[in-house]
Write a protein that holds these residues in place. Structure first.
Motif, PDB file in Angstrom:
ATOM      1  N   GLY A   1       0.828  -1.213   0.000  1.00  0.00           N
ATOM      2  CA  GLY A   1       0.000   0.000   0.000  1.00  0.00           C
ATOM      3  C   GLY A   1       0.854   1.251   0.000  1.00  0.00           C
ATOM      4  N   VAL A   2       1.930   1.251   0.787  1.00  0.00           N
ATOM      5  CA  VAL A   2       2.843   2.394   0.825  1.00  0.00           C
ATOM      6  C   VAL A   2       3.549   2.530  -0.521  1.00  0.00           C
ATOM      7  CG1 VAL A   2       4.962   3.296   1.862  1.00  0.00           C
ATOM      8  CG2 VAL A   2       3.176   2.324   3.319  1.00  0.00           C
ATOM      9  N   LYS A   3       4.038   1.422  -1.037  1.00  0.00           N
ATOM     10  CA  LYS A   3       4.749   1.426  -2.322  1.00  0.00           C
ATOM     11  C   LYS A   3       3.874   1.989  -3.444  1.00  0.00           C
ATOM     12  CE  LYS A   3       6.551  -2.082  -5.381  1.00  0.00           C
ATOM     13  NZ  LYS A   3       6.858  -3.516  -5.466  1.00  0.00           N
ATOM     14  N   MET A   4       2.587   1.670  -3.397  1.00  0.00           N
ATOM     15  CA  MET A   4       1.663   2.144  -4.421  1.00  0.00           C
ATOM     16  C   MET A   4       1.091   3.524  -4.082  1.00  0.00           C
ATOM     17  SD  MET A   4      -0.183  -1.546  -5.175  1.00  0.00           S
ATOM     18  CE  MET A   4      -1.698  -0.781  -5.645  1.00  0.00           C
ATOM     19  N   GLU A   5       1.554   4.109  -2.967  1.00  0.00           N
ATOM     20  CA  GLU A   5       1.120   5.428  -2.504  1.00  0.00           C
ATOM     21  C   GLU A   5      -0.397   5.529  -2.323  1.00  0.00           C
ATOM     22  OE1 GLU A   5       2.935   8.253  -5.178  1.00  0.00           O
ATOM     23  OE2 GLU A   5       4.908   7.928  -4.284  1.00  0.00           O
ATOM     24  N   ILE A   6      -0.955   4.487  -1.731  1.00  0.00           N
ATOM     25  CA  ILE A   6      -2.388   4.460  -1.426  1.00  0.00           C
ATOM     26  C   ILE A   6      -2.667   5.484  -0.331  1.00  0.00           C
ATOM     27  CG2 ILE A   6      -4.240   2.983  -0.496  1.00  0.00           C
ATOM     28  CD1 ILE A   6      -3.252   2.252  -3.391  1.00  0.00           C
ATOM     29  N   GLU A   7      -3.842   6.072  -0.358  1.00  0.00           N
ATOM     30  CA  GLU A   7      -4.209   7.070   0.640  1.00  0.00           C
ATOM     31  C   GLU A   7      -4.067   6.476   2.038  1.00  0.00           C
ATOM     32  OE1 GLU A   7      -6.371   5.973  -1.710  1.00  0.00           O
ATOM     33  OE2 GLU A   7      -6.249   7.597  -3.166  1.00  0.00           O
ATOM     34  N   PRO A   8      -3.390   7.192   2.932  1.00  0.00           N
ATOM     35  CA  PRO A   8      -3.162   6.672   4.284  1.00  0.00           C
ATOM     36  C   PRO A   8      -4.438   6.262   5.021  1.00  0.00           C
ATOM     37  CG  PRO A   8      -1.764   8.560   3.902  1.00  0.00           C
ATOM     38  CD  PRO A   8      -2.690   8.463   2.724  1.00  0.00           C
ATOM     39  N   GLU A   9      -5.531   6.994   4.813  1.00  0.00           N
ATOM     40  CA  GLU A   9      -6.750   6.630   5.537  1.00  0.00           C
ATOM     41  C   GLU A   9      -7.246   5.237   5.141  1.00  0.00           C
ATOM     42  OE1 GLU A   9      -7.910   9.274   2.060  1.00  0.00           O
ATOM     43  OE2 GLU A   9      -6.535   9.513   3.737  1.00  0.00           O
ATOM     44  N   ARG A  10      -7.022   4.826   3.896  1.00  0.00           N
ATOM     45  CA  ARG A  10      -7.427   3.481   3.461  1.00  0.00           C
ATOM     46  C   ARG A  10      -6.549   2.419   4.142  1.00  0.00           C
ATOM     47  NH1 ARG A  10      -7.411   3.260  -2.888  1.00  0.00           N
ATOM     48  NH2 ARG A  10      -8.216   1.162  -2.507  1.00  0.00           N
ATOM     49  N   ILE A  11      -5.261   2.683   4.227  1.00  0.00           N
ATOM     50  CA  ILE A  11      -4.347   1.730   4.858  1.00  0.00           C
ATOM     51  C   ILE A  11      -4.647   1.644   6.357  1.00  0.00           C
ATOM     52  CG2 ILE A  11      -1.945   1.148   5.320  1.00  0.00           C
ATOM     53  CD1 ILE A  11      -1.205   2.674   2.731  1.00  0.00           C
ATOM     54  N   THR A  12      -4.885   2.786   6.975  1.00  0.00           N
ATOM     55  CA  THR A  12      -5.186   2.809   8.408  1.00  0.00           C
ATOM     56  C   THR A  12      -6.497   2.082   8.696  1.00  0.00           C
ATOM     57  OG1 THR A  12      -3.944   4.847   8.764  1.00  0.00           O
ATOM     58  CG2 THR A  12      -5.633   4.309  10.403  1.00  0.00           C
ATOM     59  N   LYS A  13      -7.468   2.283   7.842  1.00  0.00           N
ATOM     60  CA  LYS A  13      -8.752   1.597   8.026  1.00  0.00           C
ATOM     61  C   LYS A  13      -8.549   0.079   7.981  1.00  0.00           C
ATOM     62  CE  LYS A  13     -13.451   1.438   6.243  1.00  0.00           C
ATOM     63  NZ  LYS A  13     -14.362   1.826   5.169  1.00  0.00           N
ATOM     64  N   TYR A  14      -7.735  -0.392   7.039  1.00  0.00           N
ATOM     65  CA  TYR A  14      -7.440  -1.826   6.947  1.00  0.00           C
ATOM     66  C   TYR A  14      -6.656  -2.299   8.177  1.00  0.00           C
ATOM     67  CZ  TYR A  14      -5.141  -6.159   5.698  1.00  0.00           C
ATOM     68  OH  TYR A  14      -4.663  -7.442   5.734  1.00  0.00           O
ATOM     69  N   MET A  15      -5.677  -1.519   8.588  1.00  0.00           N
ATOM     70  CA  MET A  15      -4.873  -1.869   9.762  1.00  0.00           C
ATOM     71  C   MET A  15      -5.785  -2.074  10.976  1.00  0.00           C
ATOM     72  SD  MET A  15      -2.276   0.582  11.869  1.00  0.00           S
ATOM     73  CE  MET A  15      -3.700   1.520  12.457  1.00  0.00           C
ATOM     74  N   ASN A  16      -6.709  -1.158  11.180  1.00  0.00           N
ATOM     75  CA  ASN A  16      -7.628  -1.256  12.318  1.00  0.00           C
ATOM     76  C   ASN A  16      -8.566  -2.448  12.180  1.00  0.00           C
ATOM     77  OD1 ASN A  16      -6.668   0.932  13.852  1.00  0.00           O
ATOM     78  ND2 ASN A  16      -7.768   2.365  12.547  1.00  0.00           N
ATOM     79  N   TRP A  17      -9.006  -2.710  10.962  1.00  0.00           N
ATOM     80  CA  TRP A  17      -9.862  -3.882  10.716  1.00  0.00           C
ATOM     81  C   TRP A  17      -9.082  -5.159  11.039  1.00  0.00           C
ATOM     82  CZ3 TRP A  17      -9.461  -8.236   7.795  1.00  0.00           C
ATOM     83  CH2 TRP A  17     -10.619  -9.015   7.655  1.00  0.00           C
ATOM     84  N   PHE A  18      -7.849  -5.250  10.579  1.00  0.00           N
ATOM     85  CA  PHE A  18      -7.046  -6.445  10.808  1.00  0.00           C
ATOM     86  C   PHE A  18      -6.778  -6.632  12.305  1.00  0.00           C
ATOM     87  CE2 PHE A  18      -3.344  -9.203  10.910  1.00  0.00           C
ATOM     88  CZ  PHE A  18      -3.698 -10.168   9.971  1.00  0.00           C
ATOM     89  N   TRP A  19      -6.524  -5.533  12.998  1.00  0.00           N
ATOM     90  CA  TRP A  19      -6.331  -5.623  14.446  1.00  0.00           C
ATOM     91  C   TRP A  19      -7.582  -6.203  15.099  1.00  0.00           C
ATOM     92  CZ3 TRP A  19      -3.264  -6.029  18.402  1.00  0.00           C
ATOM     93  CH2 TRP A  19      -3.791  -5.836  19.684  1.00  0.00           C
ATOM     94  N   LYS A  20      -8.726  -5.630  14.795  1.00  0.00           N
ATOM     95  CA  LYS A  20      -9.984  -6.035  15.442  1.00  0.00           C
ATOM     96  C   LYS A  20     -10.383  -7.462  15.083  1.00  0.00           C
ATOM     97  CE  LYS A  20     -14.800  -4.455  15.897  1.00  0.00           C
ATOM     98  NZ  LYS A  20     -15.046  -5.176  17.079  1.00  0.00           N
ATOM     99  N   HIS A  21     -10.182  -7.873  13.836  1.00  0.00           N
ATOM    100  CA  HIS A  21     -10.657  -9.179  13.374  1.00  0.00           C
ATOM    101  C   HIS A  21      -9.626 -10.303  13.438  1.00  0.00           C
ATOM    102  CE1 HIS A  21     -13.734  -6.485  11.729  1.00  0.00           C
ATOM    103  NE2 HIS A  21     -14.517  -7.508  11.943  1.00  0.00           N
ATOM    104  N   HIS A  22      -8.366  -9.962  13.639  1.00  0.00           N
ATOM    105  CA  HIS A  22      -7.346 -11.009  13.660  1.00  0.00           C
ATOM    106  C   HIS A  22      -6.348 -10.865  14.808  1.00  0.00           C
ATOM    107  CE1 HIS A  22      -8.391 -13.059   9.924  1.00  0.00           C
ATOM    108  NE2 HIS A  22      -8.627 -11.868   9.416  1.00  0.00           N
ATOM    109  N   LEU A  23      -5.567  -9.808  14.769  1.00  0.00           N
ATOM    110  CA  LEU A  23      -4.429  -9.697  15.688  1.00  0.00           C
ATOM    111  C   LEU A  23      -4.833  -9.637  17.164  1.00  0.00           C
ATOM    112  CD1 LEU A  23      -1.665  -7.321  14.263  1.00  0.00           C
ATOM    113  CD2 LEU A  23      -1.533  -9.756  14.756  1.00  0.00           C
TER     114      LEU A  23
END
Length: 172
Positions: free
Chosen positions: A43-65
């Motif tokens: 996501g960083v390499k492709m310069e995806i909007e940070p809010e999209r990456i953060t939203k996924y990070m939070n989802w992964f935390w809540k649903h997995h980690l």
């Protein structure tokens, strides 16, 4: 050492780790955590909007980690005086602290933090697989491992992801 010997040695070094069947459910989830790291980095390499990456990070935390960490801490990281266990627990805290830091920072500062998080999770996962779990398999009695296995096999452990924004996939 000849070329044939070097090739044999390389094959031996890359041999998959044989995990005690009782720990397989948590070990299997580690594949998803390594994939999470790849997705953040991509996501960083492709310069995806940070809010999209953060939203996924939070989802992964809540649903997995979060559940994964909780399971490890309740079932495996029980000897808080053991240095290897302490390291695992401290790494869990550092990962959560990095997630919290990302959630507090402005978007302009997020890209390096995603890399830091990916590195923390990646290193922690490899530590558990290569050092901590083999150590615990030796340390725990067969009876203790069976108890852990019964608990792990009775719970739902899934590495499946059903996240709807696959920002890490290169658009055609």
């Amino acid at each position: 050492m000849g070329i044939t010997d070097a090739k044999s040695l390389t094959k031996m070094e890359k041999k998959p780790i044989k995990r005690n069947e009782n720990l397989v459910p948590v070990s299997r989830e580690h594949h998803a955590t390594l994939l999470f790291c790849w997705k953040l980095r991509n996501g960083v390499k492709m310069e995806i909007e940070p809010e999209r990456i953060t939203k996924y990070m939070n989802w992964f935390w809540k649903h997995h980690l979060e559940h994964h960490f909780d399971t490890e801490e309740k079932l495996l990281f029980i000897d808080h005086n053991d240095e290897m266990v302490k390291k695992g627990l401290e790494e869990h805290q550092r990962i959560l602290a990095k997630i919290n830091e990302i959630n507090l920072r402005t978007e302009e500062k997020s890209y390096p933090l995603y890399h830091e998080l990916a590195d923390l999770v990646d290193q922690h996962t490899r530590y558990e697989e290569r050092e901590l779990f083999p150590y615990l398999e030796e340390k725990f009695s067969d009876q203790k491992l069976d108890e852990i296995g019964k608990t792990l096999h009775s719970e739902e452990h899934t590495a499946l992801e059903n996240y709807d924004d696959e920002f890490w996939v290169k658009e055609k």
